[in-house]
Design a protein around this motif. Structure first.
Motif, PDB file in Angstrom:
ATOM      1  N   ALA A 197     -62.950  -1.833  69.868  1.00 13.12           N
ATOM      2  CA  ALA A 197     -63.285  -1.002  71.023  1.00 13.12           C
ATOM      3  C   ALA A 197     -64.800  -0.937  71.154  1.00 13.12           C
ATOM      4  CB  ALA A 197     -62.715   0.397  70.850  1.00 13.12           C
ATOM      5  N   GLU A 198     -65.267  -0.870  72.406  1.00 11.77           N
ATOM      6  CA  GLU A 198     -66.718  -0.817  72.637  1.00 11.77           C
ATOM      7  C   GLU A 198     -67.332   0.425  72.007  1.00 11.77           C
ATOM      8  OE1 GLU A 198     -68.122  -1.299  76.783  1.00 11.77           O
ATOM      9  OE2 GLU A 198     -69.319   0.479  76.410  1.00 11.77           O
ATOM     10  N   SER A 199     -66.617   1.539  72.094  1.00 12.04           N
ATOM     11  CA  SER A 199     -67.162   2.795  71.560  1.00 12.04           C
ATOM     12  C   SER A 199     -66.005   3.727  71.240  1.00 12.04           C
ATOM     13  CB  SER A 199     -68.095   3.448  72.578  1.00 12.04           C
ATOM     14  OG  SER A 199     -67.327   4.096  73.584  1.00 12.04           O
ATOM     15  N   GLN A 251     -64.820  -2.880  79.069  1.00 12.30           N
ATOM     16  CA  GLN A 251     -65.574  -2.691  77.842  1.00 12.30           C
ATOM     17  C   GLN A 251     -66.437  -3.928  77.591  1.00 12.30           C
ATOM     18  OE1 GLN A 251     -63.260  -1.428  74.418  1.00 12.30           O
ATOM     19  NE2 GLN A 251     -61.568  -0.824  75.746  1.00 12.30           N
ATOM     20  N   GLY A 304     -67.216  -9.088  78.652  1.00 12.05           N
ATOM     21  CA  GLY A 304     -66.512  -8.031  79.376  1.00 12.05           C
ATOM     22  C   GLY A 304     -65.008  -8.253  79.402  1.00 12.05           C
ATOM     23  N   ASP A 346     -70.573  -2.116  87.215  1.00 12.49           N
ATOM     24  CA  ASP A 346     -71.589  -2.514  86.238  1.00 12.49           C
ATOM     25  C   ASP A 346     -72.956  -2.688  86.886  1.00 12.49           C
ATOM     26  OD1 ASP A 346     -70.437  -4.589  87.627  1.00 12.49           O
ATOM     27  OD2 ASP A 346     -70.718  -6.065  86.043  1.00 12.49           O
ATOM     28  N   ARG A 367     -60.251  -8.749  70.883  1.00 17.13           N
ATOM     29  CA  ARG A 367     -61.573  -9.315  71.211  1.00 17.13           C
ATOM     30  C   ARG A 367     -61.859 -10.473  70.271  1.00 17.13           C
ATOM     31  NH1 ARG A 367     -63.923  -6.212  75.298  1.00 17.13           N
ATOM     32  NH2 ARG A 367     -64.976  -8.192  75.494  1.00 17.13           N
ATOM     33  N   MET A 369     -68.300  -6.138  74.773  1.00 17.84           N
ATOM     34  CA  MET A 369     -68.211  -6.359  73.328  1.00 17.84           C
ATOM     35  C   MET A 369     -69.211  -7.424  72.915  1.00 17.84           C
ATOM     36  SD  MET A 369     -66.909  -5.485  70.530  1.00 17.84           S
ATOM     37  CE  MET A 369     -65.761  -4.297  71.247  1.00 17.84           C
ATOM     38  N   SER A 374     -65.084   6.059  72.913  1.00 15.69           N
ATOM     39  CA  SER A 374     -64.429   6.507  74.144  1.00 15.69           C
ATOM     40  C   SER A 374     -63.479   5.465  74.719  1.00 15.69           C
ATOM     41  CB  SER A 374     -65.484   6.868  75.189  1.00 15.69           C
ATOM     42  OG  SER A 374     -66.242   5.730  75.530  1.00 15.69           O
ATOM     43  N   CYS A 375     -63.297   4.360  74.028  1.00 11.93           N
ATOM     44  CA  CYS A 375     -62.491   3.256  74.566  1.00 11.93           C
ATOM     45  C   CYS A 375     -61.333   2.922  73.634  1.00 11.93           C
ATOM     46  CB  CYS A 375     -63.346   1.999  74.724  1.00 11.93           C
ATOM     47  SG  CYS A 375     -64.770   2.209  75.787  1.00 11.93           S
TER      48      CYS A 375
END
Lengths: 438, 482
Positions: free
Chosen positions: B348-350, B458, B452, A415, B358, B460, B352-353
């Motif tokens: 999911a964050e995006s 990810q 995180g 990060d 959460r 959020m 792609s995840c």
């Protein structure tokens, strides 16, 4: 594609950054694989400059229509932006040094191979009555930067990581290794390290907080050193007066044994030969034998300071300015076993966790030990101890380091875009301030 | 887009998936930062793609691709099945999903003013004026103002028949002043640290925050902190303001009540939890004035949505009721382990995840005190506000927090300003020391934009609703001992 994007821009200057990534990860917990993922993406970021104004836009669609849209949007943002008297020109064309960072075997990693590599670790943990949790990951990336001053820089690279916690009841152990080359990660052998730590930390005893001699494994040292990057080794915080280095260049700030270099070309690290402005990275000695020597620069801070960029521009929008990316703490000549053997009474720390800044100017950090904290008596590990909270100054820790390990390991902070290569250290009077019930 | 979704689901079933779900996401964001009146960041981004999650032979697989075409969707589905099949060889128990009725539905964040429609020049001018006002204080060397906006359009579909479309909008803004002295740096933020205050809302939030109107006081406090005495060390009564309570709740209630943590799924990275399923209904988590809910239906929260990323409807559920631990945040997989249905927290964050459990909006229910009455009722203590530092162990027991500001409380009145305030505790012991929670007049739903979790990690956006609260016998002034 970069040429197409540059050609579409009607700005005075245009810079294009393309990042193509493919990441795969096999994740396990409770001695079984529970989440495995693979994802591909490509992001194009375009910065348009009109006079002293600039704007930036990005997209992950790479067809001509999308490139046109992103070029037009960046230009529109630039025109709406106020003048920036210090806005630097894009970097001139340059030839960065070659740096071999791509390993085909890592890029070719498949889910079956990763599952096979993880399997023996799960079995070893189960055979010892423990649970294993962690991940084996492999990623490949291609980074390309071009601008209208003729610069073009391109770097293919790979990275692999095996991280594993083995735990059960009241104990746990951990191992974590980063390499460019996936096959270099001997997961079965590494897994045994985590199992061994979990075995040896069973039935942990309380430990009275207070100043304590500690032996810090490389990951624990890297965690602490990483904070120096964000707290003051970048020129922006130094120029703003916020850095622990502000006004102290040339002064002794820590122990005479301490030399800390930002070196993208260290073979143990994960450096890239150019920064996000395309400027070749230079090797920068930030601390030399305890004396503050330099901060790292991008084109803006360099112009302000009247020097040249050291090639440390951050990922756009880089609001924290230039930062180190490849710190190497000069190691010593002792083994980890030597450090333990020379300790009459102390604590061995495998890793630190949830470390946060308490006071930036004092480089004061708090955090917890985790997954392998041991009591050392008469030069031997005698038992596990409950996890401890610390509050410590990073520069103070380095000042009080009495003995230095010779094996330096890379720890990657994804990060922060940072890798720290650090050895183990033995440190006197390390300040533990609390203990966890676990 | 329906064709892309259908081909992903069909592809997954043809490749052997017993269950599959698909998210097609088109997201955009805008970030503006002004530092010392210079625009230091001006960026817009757009990202779209498809994520396919499958169950094959009782194991999960996930694959994602940026290309939104039928061929790419099929390819991602086949790859997800291959990933799952490899995982199934090392699966002790098959994944079993708690039942869920299939729905066809739409949801959109209520927005009064679309933040992407507001002229950029207006946003920049506001930030320049606010940071200029910060800079009028001579000790302030760095004056920062920023805004961020996110929009996510998401289509979810599953082989169980779900078809859900959502549009979620988040906005946020804030200012901060760094005062620099010869050997000290102090920061003061408004309305919160972490870049400001964030909500599921439009530009009406930015207008409401009135950054310009709060700049002078923010800068003056930063400067005053340079000369303020440090927080004393010892044990005392502490009143935490709502924004600090928000992070206290996030770290010491939100995370430990995530059931995937309690079941060991996050043991290597985010950690586990001191809470276990066999403690449900039995553990005294806090005092009787502590009641905490997970409420994905609460207005304005960053954890507010119509459906989670498994297609489970947003819900309001108890986590702690009158001090007793009564609930976890769950998913379809983990809820089934407790014989429950999911309470809808998978995000999911995006694209792609893979979705994870959460926090939604983890809200401390308001109490009965006004802040003025609570101060008047406190003979000796410290009022601490706005997080500056936060750390907690991997089981969420031992924590240490620092705040930007503190004030002595003497004989029921707010006294001297204090700097470098810190406090520490052990989670259930600390919450059992809570003897007063302020009422709705002091309550706010605070956004946390940077939570995180997971591997790959990810980030959020979550929220915690809180008002100020009082805790007795707290260890303060830790960390500065050397």
């Amino acid at each position: 594609m970069l040429e197409e994007a540059l050609a579409m821009s009607a700005a005075d200057h245009t810079e294009v950054l393309l990042e193509a990534t493919r990441g795969s990860l096999t994740r396990f917990a409770n001695n079984q694989i529970h989440q495995s993922v693979t994802a591909e993406n490509h992001v194009l970021t375009l910065r348009a400059t009109v006079g002293r104004r600039s704007g930036m836009a990005s997209t992950n669609r790479l067809d001509s229509s999308a490139l046109r849209q992103v070029a037009d949007r960046a230009l529109a943002l630039a025109r709406l932006s106020p003048e920036d008297p210090e806005l630097p020109e894009p970097a001139p064309a340059a030839e960065p040094p070659a740096l071999e960072a791509f390993v085909a075997a890592t890029a070719a990693s498949d889910p079956e191979g990763r599952a096979a590599a993880v399997g023996p670790v799960l079995e070893a943990a189960a055979a010892s009555g423990f649970e294993a949790a962690g991940a084996l990951s492999a990623s490949s990336a291609a980074i390309a930067i071009a601008n209208t001053r003729g610069l073009f820089a391109y770097q293919p690279e790979t990275s692999a990581r095996f991280t594993c916690t083995v735990y059960g009841g009241d104990s746990s152990g951990w191992v974590d290794r980063h390499r460019r080359d996936l096959p270099a990660l001997d997961t079965e052998r590494l897994g045994r390290i985590a199992v061994d730590k979990a075995e040896r930390s069973r039935d942990p005893s309380p430990f009275e907080p207070g100043p304590t001699t500690v032996v810090l494994e490389p990951s624990a040292v890297a965690e602490l050193v990483s904070f120096l990057a964000v707290l003051g080794l970048g020129a922006q915080s130094e120029q703003e007066g916020r850095s622990f280095l502000a006004g102290r260049i040339g002064e002794r700030i820590t122990g005479e044994r301490v030399t800390l270099v930002d070196d993208a070309y260290d073979p143990r690290g994960f450096g890239r030969p150019f920064d996000f402005e395309g400027t070749p990275r230079r090797r920068v000695t930030t601390i030399e034998r305890g004396i503050a020597r330099a901060v790292v620069h991008d084109r803006r801070t360099a112009a302000r300071a009247g020097v040249e960029s050291t090639g440390h521009a951050g990922h756009p929008p880089a609001t924290e300015g230039p930062l180190p990316a490849s710190l190497v703490l000069e190691p010593g000549d002792l083994s980890l076993e030597d450090l333990i053997a020379s300790t009459a009474r102390g604590v061995l720390v495998t890793r630190f966790w949830y470390n946060r800044v308490v006071d930036p100017r004092r480089t004061l950090i708090t955090g917890m030990t985790r997954d392998g904290t041991f009591l050392i008596e008469d030069g031997r590990i005698v038992r596990g101890v409950r996890n401890l909270r610390f509050n410590e100054s990073v520069l103070g820790v380095l000042e009080r380091a009495e003995a230095w390990g010779r094996e330096a390991e890379p720890t990657v902070f994804d990060d922060a875009g940072l890798c720290v290569v650090a050895p183990a250290l033995k440190v006197r009077d390390f300040c533990f301030t609390g203990v966890s019930p676990s | 887009m329906d064709d892309v979704i259908d081909r992903a689901l069909n592809g997954a079933e043809l490749a052997g998936a017993g269950y599959a779900d698909v998210r097609v996401v088109e997201a955009r964001d805008q970030m503006i930062e002004v530092k010392n009146r210079r625009v230091s960041a001006l960026q817009e981004g757009a990202s779209s793609g498809i994520g396919v999650r499958v169950l094959v032979d009782g194991a999960w697989g996930f694959a994602a691709a940026a290309e939104l075409s039928g061929a790419a969707a099929e390819s991602a589905a086949r790859l997800a099945c291959r990933v799952a099949r490899a995982a199934a060889r090392h699966r002790r128990e098959p994944v079993v999903l708690a039942p869920l009725p299939a729905v066809t539905a739409r949801y959109a964040t209520p927005v009064t003013v679309d933040p992407f429609d507001v002229p950029l020049a207006d946003k920049i001018a506001l930030l320049q004026e606010a940071t200029a006002a910060l800079e009028r204080e001579p000790a302030v060397k760095v004056a920062r103002g920023g805004m961020q906006f996110w929009e996510e359009r998401k289509r979810f579909a599953s082989t169980a028949g779900a078809r859900i479309e959502q549009k979620v909008v988040h906005s946020g803004a804030g200012i901060a002043a760094w005062a620099v002295g010869p050997d000290d740096v102090q920061v003061r933020s408004y309305p919160n640290s972490f870049g400001g205050h964030y909500e599921a809302a439009g530009y009406e939030l930015i207008t409401r925050l009135d950054l310009r109107g709060h700049a002078a006081e923010t800068a003056a406090t930063a400067a005053a902190l340079l000369a303020a005495p440090p927080c004393p060390a010892g044990e005392t009564t502490v009143i935490l303001d709502g924004s600090q309570m928000s992070l206290q709740i996030h770290e010491s209630c939100g995370h430990p009540t995530e059931l995937d943590r309690a079941l060991g799924h996050e043991a290597n990275f985010a950690g586990t939890s001191f809470l276990a399923p066999d403690q449900l209904g039995a553990l005294r988590y806090g005092s009787a004035c502590v009641s905490i809910v997970a409420d994905a239906t609460a207005p304005r929260g960053l954890g507010t949505f119509g459906f989670d990323d498994e297609g489970v409807p947003a819900q309001k559920v108890d986590l702690v009721r009158a001090g007793r631990f009564v609930g976890f945040l769950t998913s379809r997989e983990t809820a089934g382990r407790l014989g429950q249905t999911s309470n809808g927290t998978m995000r999911a964050e995006s694209w792609s995840c893979i979705p994870l459990i959460r926090m939604t909006n983890i809200n401390l229910e308001p109490g009965t005190w006004t802040l003025d009455d609570l101060l008047a009722d406190t003979d000796d203590g410290i009022l601490m506000a706005t997080n500056r530092s936060w750390s907690i162990d991997d089981k969420r027991y031992n924590f240490q927090f620092g705040t930007e500001v503190g004030w002595e409380i003497r004989h029921g009145r707010r006294g001297r300003l204090l700097k470098n305030c810190t406090y520490t505790g052990i989670t259930p012991d600390f919450w059992n020391r809570c003897d007063a929670v302020c009422d709705i007049s002091d309550w706010e739903i605070w956004g946390t934009p940077n939570c995180g979790k997971g591997q790959p990690m990810q980030v959020m956006r979550t929220a915690q609703g809180a008002s100020s609260a009082r805790f007795r016998g707290v260890q303060v002034g830790v960390g500065y001992g050397r």
